[in-house]
Design a protein around this motif. Structure first.
Motif, PDB file in Angstrom:
ATOM      1  N   MET A   1       0.961  -0.890  -0.142  1.00 33.35           N
ATOM      2  CA  MET A   1      -0.057   0.044   0.675  1.00 33.35           C
ATOM      3  C   MET A   1       0.929   1.175   0.144  1.00 33.35           C
ATOM      4  O   MET A   1       1.814   0.966   1.029  1.00 33.35           O
ATOM      5  N   LYS A   2       0.509   2.572  -0.407  1.00 27.40           N
ATOM      6  CA  LYS A   2       1.546   3.356  -0.844  1.00 27.40           C
ATOM      7  C   LYS A   2       0.020   4.320   0.035  1.00 27.40           C
ATOM      8  O   LYS A   2      -0.866   4.386   0.212  1.00 27.40           O
ATOM      9  N   PHE A   3       1.943   4.272   1.945  1.00 26.33           N
ATOM     10  CA  PHE A   3       0.565   5.427   2.900  1.00 26.33           C
ATOM     11  C   PHE A   3       0.853   7.121   2.548  1.00 26.33           C
ATOM     12  O   PHE A   3       2.028   7.145   1.756  1.00 26.33           O
ATOM     13  N   ASP A   4       0.142   7.948   3.302  1.00 27.12           N
ATOM     14  CA  ASP A   4       0.448   8.848   2.675  1.00 27.12           C
ATOM     15  C   ASP A   4       0.411   9.962   4.247  1.00 27.12           C
ATOM     16  O   ASP A   4      -1.413   9.585   5.196  1.00 27.12           O
ATOM     17  N   VAL A   5       0.361  11.372   4.575  1.00 24.85           N
ATOM     18  CA  VAL A   5       0.169  11.603   6.052  1.00 24.85           C
ATOM     19  C   VAL A   5      -0.868  12.470   5.907  1.00 24.85           C
ATOM     20  O   VAL A   5      -0.050  13.433   5.809  1.00 24.85           O
ATOM     21  N   ASN A   6      -2.174  12.620   6.938  1.00 28.91           N
ATOM     22  CA  ASN A   6      -2.495  14.106   6.867  1.00 28.91           C
ATOM     23  C   ASN A   6      -1.794  14.530   7.504  1.00 28.91           C
ATOM     24  O   ASN A   6      -1.819  14.868   9.367  1.00 28.91           O
ATOM     25  N   LEU A   7      -1.737  15.928   7.111  1.00 29.68           N
ATOM     26  CA  LEU A   7      -1.089  16.904   7.936  1.00 29.68           C
ATOM     27  C   LEU A   7      -2.110  17.584   8.780  1.00 29.68           C
ATOM     28  O   LEU A   7      -1.382  19.168   9.350  1.00 29.68           O
ATOM     29  N   SER A   8      -3.283  17.848   8.675  1.00 24.90           N
ATOM     30  CA  SER A   8      -4.245  18.310   9.429  1.00 24.90           C
ATOM     31  C   SER A   8      -4.088  17.643  10.905  1.00 24.90           C
ATOM     32  O   SER A   8      -5.241  18.407  11.764  1.00 24.90           O
ATOM     33  N   ILE A   9      -4.239  16.647  10.969  1.00 30.07           N
ATOM     34  CA  ILE A   9      -4.352  15.802  12.572  1.00 30.07           C
ATOM     35  C   ILE A   9      -3.134  15.102  12.871  1.00 30.07           C
ATOM     36  O   ILE A   9      -3.142  14.628  14.036  1.00 30.07           O
ATOM     37  N   LEU A  10      -2.403  14.623  11.980  1.00 27.77           N
ATOM     38  CA  LEU A  10      -1.185  14.339  12.741  1.00 27.77           C
ATOM     39  C   LEU A  10       0.292  15.162  12.915  1.00 27.77           C
ATOM     40  O   LEU A  10       0.029  16.020  11.594  1.00 27.77           O
ATOM     41  N   LEU A  11       0.465  15.041  13.117  1.00 24.26           N
ATOM     42  CA  LEU A  11       1.750  16.182  13.108  1.00 24.26           C
ATOM     43  C   LEU A  11       1.715  17.334  13.419  1.00 24.26           C
ATOM     44  O   LEU A  11       2.443  18.602  13.679  1.00 24.26           O
ATOM     45  N   THR A  12       0.966  17.452  14.455  1.00 23.30           N
ATOM     46  CA  THR A  12       0.062  18.412  14.189  1.00 23.30           C
ATOM     47  C   THR A  12       1.091  19.834  15.600  1.00 23.30           C
ATOM     48  O   THR A  12       0.500  20.941  16.326  1.00 23.30           O
ATOM     49  N   ASP A  13       1.677  19.501  16.804  1.00 23.70           N
ATOM     50  CA  ASP A  13       2.523  19.740  17.723  1.00 23.70           C
ATOM     51  C   ASP A  13       3.688  21.035  17.069  1.00 23.70           C
ATOM     52  O   ASP A  13       3.788  21.640  17.354  1.00 23.70           O
ATOM     53  N   LEU A  14       3.358  20.868  15.473  1.00 22.34           N
ATOM     54  CA  LEU A  14       4.019  21.170  14.589  1.00 22.34           C
ATOM     55  C   LEU A  14       3.704  22.299  13.349  1.00 22.34           C
ATOM     56  O   LEU A  14       2.325  22.322  13.718  1.00 22.34           O
ATOM     57  N   PRO A  15       4.071  23.563  13.558  1.00 17.53           N
ATOM     58  CA  PRO A  15       4.090  24.645  12.951  1.00 17.53           C
ATOM     59  C   PRO A  15       3.801  24.184  11.144  1.00 17.53           C
ATOM     60  O   PRO A  15       4.248  23.225  10.983  1.00 17.53           O
ATOM     61  N   LEU A  16       2.295  24.171  10.463  1.00 17.77           N
ATOM     62  CA  LEU A  16       2.081  23.681   9.134  1.00 17.77           C
ATOM     63  C   LEU A  16       2.828  23.461   8.266  1.00 17.77           C
ATOM     64  O   LEU A  16       2.983  22.081   7.789  1.00 17.77           O
ATOM     65  N   LEU A  17       4.106  24.902   8.099  1.00 15.62           N
ATOM     66  CA  LEU A  17       5.235  24.473   7.404  1.00 15.62           C
ATOM     67  C   LEU A  17       6.110  24.003   7.882  1.00 15.62           C
ATOM     68  O   LEU A  17       7.203  23.650   6.987  1.00 15.62           O
ATOM     69  N   GLU A  18       5.856  23.112   8.846  1.00 12.96           N
ATOM     70  CA  GLU A  18       7.050  22.638   9.376  1.00 12.96           C
ATOM     71  C   GLU A  18       7.017  21.230   8.989  1.00 12.96           C
ATOM     72  O   GLU A  18       7.451  19.409   8.859  1.00 12.96           O
ATOM     73  N   ARG A  19       5.396  21.140   9.452  1.00  9.14           N
ATOM     74  CA  ARG A  19       5.392  19.593   9.192  1.00  9.14           C
ATOM     75  C   ARG A  19       5.443  18.277   7.784  1.00  9.14           C
ATOM     76  O   ARG A  19       5.672  17.002   7.769  1.00  9.14           O
ATOM     77  N   PRO A  20       5.301  18.689   6.359  1.00  9.16           N
ATOM     78  CA  PRO A  20       5.672  18.112   5.323  1.00  9.16           C
ATOM     79  C   PRO A  20       7.596  17.537   5.906  1.00  9.16           C
ATOM     80  O   PRO A  20       7.019  16.693   5.553  1.00  9.16           O
ATOM     81  N   ALA A  21       7.823  18.180   6.163  1.00  6.96           N
ATOM     82  CA  ALA A  21       9.610  17.977   5.891  1.00  6.96           C
ATOM     83  C   ALA A  21       9.660  16.911   7.403  1.00  6.96           C
ATOM     84  O   ALA A  21       9.684  15.553   7.706  1.00  6.96           O
ATOM     85  N   ALA A  22       8.667  16.456   8.247  1.00 10.34           N
ATOM     86  CA  ALA A  22       8.890  16.382   9.386  1.00 10.34           C
ATOM     87  C   ALA A  22       8.141  14.408   8.673  1.00 10.34           C
ATOM     88  O   ALA A  22       8.653  13.812   9.466  1.00 10.34           O
ATOM     89  N   ALA A  23       7.038  14.480   7.637  1.00 12.75           N
ATOM     90  CA  ALA A  23       6.240  13.494   7.483  1.00 12.75           C
ATOM     91  C   ALA A  23       7.548  12.810   6.028  1.00 12.75           C
ATOM     92  O   ALA A  23       8.056  11.447   6.504  1.00 12.75           O
ATOM     93  N   ALA A  24       8.468  13.440   5.680  1.00 10.74           N
ATOM     94  CA  ALA A  24       9.192  13.158   5.015  1.00 10.74           C
ATOM     95  C   ALA A  24      10.299  12.378   5.643  1.00 10.74           C
ATOM     96  O   ALA A  24      11.083  11.395   5.901  1.00 10.74           O
TER      97      ALA A  24
ATOM     98  N   ALA B   1       2.335  30.058  -1.804  1.00 12.34           N
ATOM     99  CA  ALA B   1       3.710  30.298  -2.047  1.00 12.34           C
ATOM    100  C   ALA B   1       4.522  29.244  -0.943  1.00 12.34           C
ATOM    101  O   ALA B   1       5.314  28.404  -1.180  1.00 12.34           O
ATOM    102  N   ALA B   2       4.238  30.006   0.442  1.00 13.29           N
ATOM    103  CA  ALA B   2       4.491  29.288   1.386  1.00 13.29           C
ATOM    104  C   ALA B   2       4.697  28.142   1.740  1.00 13.29           C
ATOM    105  O   ALA B   2       5.590  26.756   2.108  1.00 13.29           O
ATOM    106  N   LEU B   3       3.376  27.683   1.656  1.00  9.05           N
ATOM    107  CA  LEU B   3       3.166  26.312   1.596  1.00  9.05           C
ATOM    108  C   LEU B   3       3.190  25.070   0.935  1.00  9.05           C
ATOM    109  O   LEU B   3       4.392  24.050   0.785  1.00  9.05           O
ATOM    110  N   ARG B   4       3.487  25.941  -0.632  1.00 13.35           N
ATOM    111  CA  ARG B   4       3.963  25.425  -1.672  1.00 13.35           C
ATOM    112  C   ARG B   4       5.280  24.754  -1.879  1.00 13.35           C
ATOM    113  O   ARG B   4       6.200  23.730  -1.791  1.00 13.35           O
TER     114      ARG B   4
END
Ligand SMILES: O=C(O)C(=O)CO
Length: 254
Positions: A1-24, A48-51
């Protein structure tokens, strides 16, 4: 299976813009998001910042919710809401453009809480969203939520979602099989997968009871993943569960 992390419900102890790197860092190459802004169009700088954060992390955005109102306050979509429809429409092109820039192929449109929902309005708004999404080759998905946590949300079964999708009658509208919500509503998610996986535009998971990681409840996730594969589901499976502290993704090693 290919899994992806929902960054709105997981890793939410981090600011939004830091969550993609935490998922990686946690070993994922894909993420999904509820619309993360308090407005349908937050402006070019915020987008642009989120992208940039997603691109810099080297992950792919594979799922994005259209603006669904104030989720934290309990709102669950704008499609069918006469007082939210303008906001939804203002978001369509913004969300589709953002998804297109990031190669995201799934956009989730939540129906909206009652009372006072207007079904014809929901169908019209879904068609508008689907037609816009078709321009980037994306699919719009319709999700059923459980009525225990969402007592005012009218779409609470796969059947209700299928009927809405059939009524909308667009090739790029499909079902978001959130197996947690469906299981909570007493649906047989294994049988649903066997019969209807071809209608799944996206899958999301959490264990039941508790909406925690797989293994924290009683859902047979090893069997569920095997059945999704056997049924030919090739999309991502979004991890949309709550977890605090370390170990959110340890179940993947077991
Ligand atoms: O609101 C929820 O619980 C959802 O799953 C939204 O996608």
């Amino acid at each position: 299976m290919k899994f992806d992390v929902n960054l709105s419900i997981l890793l939410t102890d981090l600011p939004l813009l830091e969550r993609p790197a935490a998922a990686a860092k946690a070993g994922f190459d894909a993420v999904e998001l509820w619309w993360p802004f308090p407005a349908p169009d937050p402006g070019a700088a915020d987008l642009a910042a989120l992208r940039q954060a997603i691109e810099d992390a080297g992950v792919r955005l594979v799922g994005l919710n259209f603006d669904a109102g104030d989720m934290a306050a309990g709102e669950r979509g704008l499609l069918a809401r006469p007082d939210g429809s303008d906001r939804f429409r203002a978001n369509i092109d913004v969300a589709v453009r953002f998804a297109g820039e990031l190669g995201c192929g799934v956009l989730n449109a939540l129906y909206g809480n009652g009372p006072g929902t207007d079904h014809a309005l929901a169908v019209d708004n879904l068609r508008r969203a689907a037609d816009a999404a078709a321009g980037i080759g994306a699919t719009v998905v319709v999700e059923a939520l459980n009525s225990h946590e969402n007592p005012h949300y009218p779409i609470t079964s796969s059947q209700a979602a299928f009927e809405l999708i059939d009524e909308v009658d667009r090739d790029n509208v499909a079902f978001l099989a959130d197996l947690y919500h469906l299981n909570r509503m007493g649906e047989d998610v294994l049988a649903l997968t066997d019969r209807h996986a071809a209608r799944f535009g996206h899958v999301q998971i959490a264990d039941d009871p508790g909406r925690g990681r797989p293994g924290s409840g009683r859902m047979p996730y090893a069997e569920i993943f095997a059945r999704l594969e056997a049924a030919g589901y090739h999309g991502h499976v979004g991890l949309e569960y709550r977890h605090e502290g370390p170990g959110a993704f340890d179940w993947r090693q077991t």
